[in-house]
Design a protein around this motif. Structure first.
Motif, PDB file in Angstrom:
ATOM      1  N   ASP A 101     -53.015 -12.755 -23.289  1.00 23.04           N
ATOM      2  CA  ASP A 101     -51.961 -11.825 -22.883  1.00 23.04           C
ATOM      3  C   ASP A 101     -51.580 -12.205 -21.456  1.00 23.04           C
ATOM      4  O   ASP A 101     -52.338 -11.978 -20.515  1.00 23.04           O
ATOM      5  CB  ASP A 101     -52.498 -10.399 -22.959  1.00 23.04           C
ATOM      6  CG  ASP A 101     -51.470  -9.342 -22.599  1.00 23.04           C
ATOM      7  OD1 ASP A 101     -50.589  -9.617 -21.749  1.00 23.04           O
ATOM      8  OD2 ASP A 101     -51.565  -8.234 -23.129  1.00 23.04           O
ATOM      9  N   ASP A 102     -50.420 -12.815 -21.297  1.00 20.92           N
ATOM     10  CA  ASP A 102     -50.023 -13.374 -20.002  1.00 20.92           C
ATOM     11  C   ASP A 102     -50.190 -12.397 -18.840  1.00 20.92           C
ATOM     12  O   ASP A 102     -50.728 -12.756 -17.798  1.00 20.92           O
ATOM     13  CB  ASP A 102     -48.577 -13.871 -20.047  1.00 20.92           C
ATOM     14  CG  ASP A 102     -48.421 -15.153 -20.842  1.00 20.92           C
ATOM     15  OD1 ASP A 102     -49.437 -15.758 -21.229  1.00 20.92           O
ATOM     16  OD2 ASP A 102     -47.269 -15.558 -21.081  1.00 20.92           O
TER      17      ASP A 102
ATOM     18  N   MET B 202     -52.100  -9.856 -18.536  1.00 21.99           N
ATOM     19  CA  MET B 202     -53.480  -9.402 -18.336  1.00 21.99           C
ATOM     20  C   MET B 202     -54.368 -10.503 -17.757  1.00 21.99           C
ATOM     21  O   MET B 202     -55.539 -10.263 -17.468  1.00 21.99           O
ATOM     22  CB  MET B 202     -54.076  -8.930 -19.665  1.00 21.99           C
ATOM     23  CG  MET B 202     -53.451  -7.680 -20.228  1.00 21.99           C
ATOM     24  SD  MET B 202     -54.020  -6.183 -19.424  1.00 21.99           S
ATOM     25  CE  MET B 202     -55.681  -6.103 -20.031  1.00 21.99           C
ATOM     26  N   THR B 203     -53.838 -11.688 -17.575  1.00 21.43           N
ATOM     27  CA  THR B 203     -54.657 -12.837 -17.187  1.00 21.43           C
ATOM     28  C   THR B 203     -55.418 -12.604 -15.896  1.00 21.43           C
ATOM     29  O   THR B 203     -56.624 -12.834 -15.831  1.00 21.43           O
ATOM     30  CB  THR B 203     -53.786 -14.099 -17.082  1.00 21.43           C
ATOM     31  OG1 THR B 203     -53.200 -14.354 -18.366  1.00 21.43           O
ATOM     32  CG2 THR B 203     -54.605 -15.297 -16.653  1.00 21.43           C
ATOM     33  N   LYS B 204     -54.752 -12.166 -14.861  1.00 18.91           N
ATOM     34  CA  LYS B 204     -55.418 -11.966 -13.565  1.00 18.91           C
ATOM     35  C   LYS B 204     -56.520 -10.915 -13.681  1.00 18.91           C
ATOM     36  O   LYS B 204     -57.604 -11.074 -13.123  1.00 18.91           O
ATOM     37  CB  LYS B 204     -54.394 -11.579 -12.497  1.00 18.91           C
ATOM     38  CG  LYS B 204     -54.944 -11.571 -11.096  1.00 18.91           C
ATOM     39  CD  LYS B 204     -55.270 -12.973 -10.609  1.00 18.91           C
ATOM     40  CE  LYS B 204     -55.621 -12.948  -9.135  1.00 18.91           C
ATOM     41  NZ  LYS B 204     -55.727 -14.278  -8.566  1.00 18.91           N
ATOM     42  N   ALA B 205     -56.259  -9.852 -14.418  1.00 14.84           N
ATOM     43  CA  ALA B 205     -57.273  -8.815 -14.615  1.00 14.84           C
ATOM     44  C   ALA B 205     -58.481  -9.383 -15.357  1.00 14.84           C
ATOM     45  O   ALA B 205     -59.626  -9.081 -15.005  1.00 14.84           O
ATOM     46  CB  ALA B 205     -56.690  -7.637 -15.380  1.00 14.84           C
ATOM     47  N   LEU B 206     -58.247 -10.217 -16.354  1.00 11.74           N
ATOM     48  CA  LEU B 206     -59.362 -10.821 -17.084  1.00 11.74           C
ATOM     49  C   LEU B 206     -60.157 -11.768 -16.193  1.00 11.74           C
ATOM     50  O   LEU B 206     -61.385 -11.822 -16.277  1.00 11.74           O
ATOM     51  CB  LEU B 206     -58.875 -11.550 -18.339  1.00 11.74           C
ATOM     52  CG  LEU B 206     -59.096 -10.762 -19.626  1.00 11.74           C
ATOM     53  CD1 LEU B 206     -58.296  -9.503 -19.658  1.00 11.74           C
ATOM     54  CD2 LEU B 206     -58.866 -11.618 -20.832  1.00 11.74           C
ATOM     55  N   TYR B 207     -59.473 -12.510 -15.334  1.00 12.62           N
ATOM     56  CA  TYR B 207     -60.194 -13.358 -14.377  1.00 12.62           C
ATOM     57  C   TYR B 207     -61.123 -12.502 -13.518  1.00 12.62           C
ATOM     58  O   TYR B 207     -62.236 -12.901 -13.215  1.00 12.62           O
ATOM     59  CB  TYR B 207     -59.220 -14.106 -13.469  1.00 12.62           C
ATOM     60  CG  TYR B 207     -58.589 -15.346 -14.065  1.00 12.62           C
ATOM     61  CD1 TYR B 207     -58.786 -15.723 -15.389  1.00 12.62           C
ATOM     62  CD2 TYR B 207     -57.764 -16.152 -13.295  1.00 12.62           C
ATOM     63  CE1 TYR B 207     -58.195 -16.850 -15.913  1.00 12.62           C
ATOM     64  CE2 TYR B 207     -57.167 -17.290 -13.812  1.00 12.62           C
ATOM     65  CZ  TYR B 207     -57.388 -17.634 -15.120  1.00 12.62           C
ATOM     66  OH  TYR B 207     -56.795 -18.766 -15.633  1.00 12.62           O
ATOM     67  N   GLY B 208     -60.652 -11.322 -13.148  1.00 16.95           N
ATOM     68  CA  GLY B 208     -61.437 -10.434 -12.300  1.00 16.95           C
ATOM     69  C   GLY B 208     -62.701  -9.903 -12.949  1.00 16.95           C
ATOM     70  O   GLY B 208     -63.631  -9.500 -12.258  1.00 16.95           O
TER      71      GLY B 208
ATOM     72  N   GLY C 173     -59.943 -18.477 -18.501  1.00 18.93           N
ATOM     73  CA  GLY C 173     -58.755 -19.256 -18.826  1.00 18.93           C
ATOM     74  C   GLY C 173     -57.721 -18.412 -19.525  1.00 18.93           C
ATOM     75  O   GLY C 173     -57.877 -17.203 -19.679  1.00 18.93           O
ATOM     76  N   VAL C 174     -56.666 -19.085 -19.968  1.00 17.58           N
ATOM     77  CA  VAL C 174     -55.559 -18.395 -20.610  1.00 17.58           C
ATOM     78  C   VAL C 174     -54.912 -19.319 -21.632  1.00 17.58           C
ATOM     79  O   VAL C 174     -54.827 -20.526 -21.429  1.00 17.58           O
ATOM     80  CB  VAL C 174     -54.524 -17.916 -19.567  1.00 17.58           C
ATOM     81  CG1 VAL C 174     -53.957 -19.063 -18.762  1.00 17.58           C
ATOM     82  CG2 VAL C 174     -53.407 -17.119 -20.212  1.00 17.58           C
TER      83      VAL C 174
END
Length: 127
Positions: free
Chosen positions: A29-30, A32-38, A43-44
């Motif tokens: 989910d483009d 949500m990427t930064k939140a998932l990194y956190g 990756g994405v």
């Protein structure tokens, strides 16, 4: 690993909290990427990065303010990518950016005139 594209941050957090060390949590989910990194994502698998790699790079790897600005700039165009199914939206965006034709394989069809105009307008800020 898992490509997590639910858009549900709590679900993503539960996966991250309970995953083994060698299990990859990958954003699908483009926005949500930064939140998932956190929370431990690594990756994405992106749609928008195909057309807007510099913006998406800033979202993922920029400073906090660059990342926030990039994410906010993608808000309008992100929803348009999925209105008529993937890859119809991204192919239309790539066409408006002069990268490739917007032809898709059957049974899909090119973006409708309405969606085409919405994507064209949204793409203007990325030219």
């Amino acid at each position: 690993g898992i490509k997590e594209a639910s858009g549900n941050l709590e679900q993503c957090m539960r996966i991250a909290a309970g995953k083994p060390q060698d299990f990859l949590l990958i954003s699908g989910d483009d926005l949500m990427t930064k939140a998932l990194y956190g929370i431990g994502g690594v990756g994405v698998i992106s749609v928008l990065a195909n057309a807007l790699p510099e913006t998406f790079h800033k979202l993922c790897h920029g400073t906090e303010s660059e990342s926030r600005e990039a994410a906010f700039s993608l808000l309008e165009i992100n929803d348009l990518m999925y209105k008529e199914g993937n890859p119809v939206g991204i192919k239309n965006l790539l066409c408006h950016l002069g990268i490739c034709d917007d032809q898709v394989r059957l049974p899909m069809l090119r973006a409708s005139m309405e969606l085409n105009q919405l994507i064209k307008a949204a793409a203007q800020k990325f030219k």
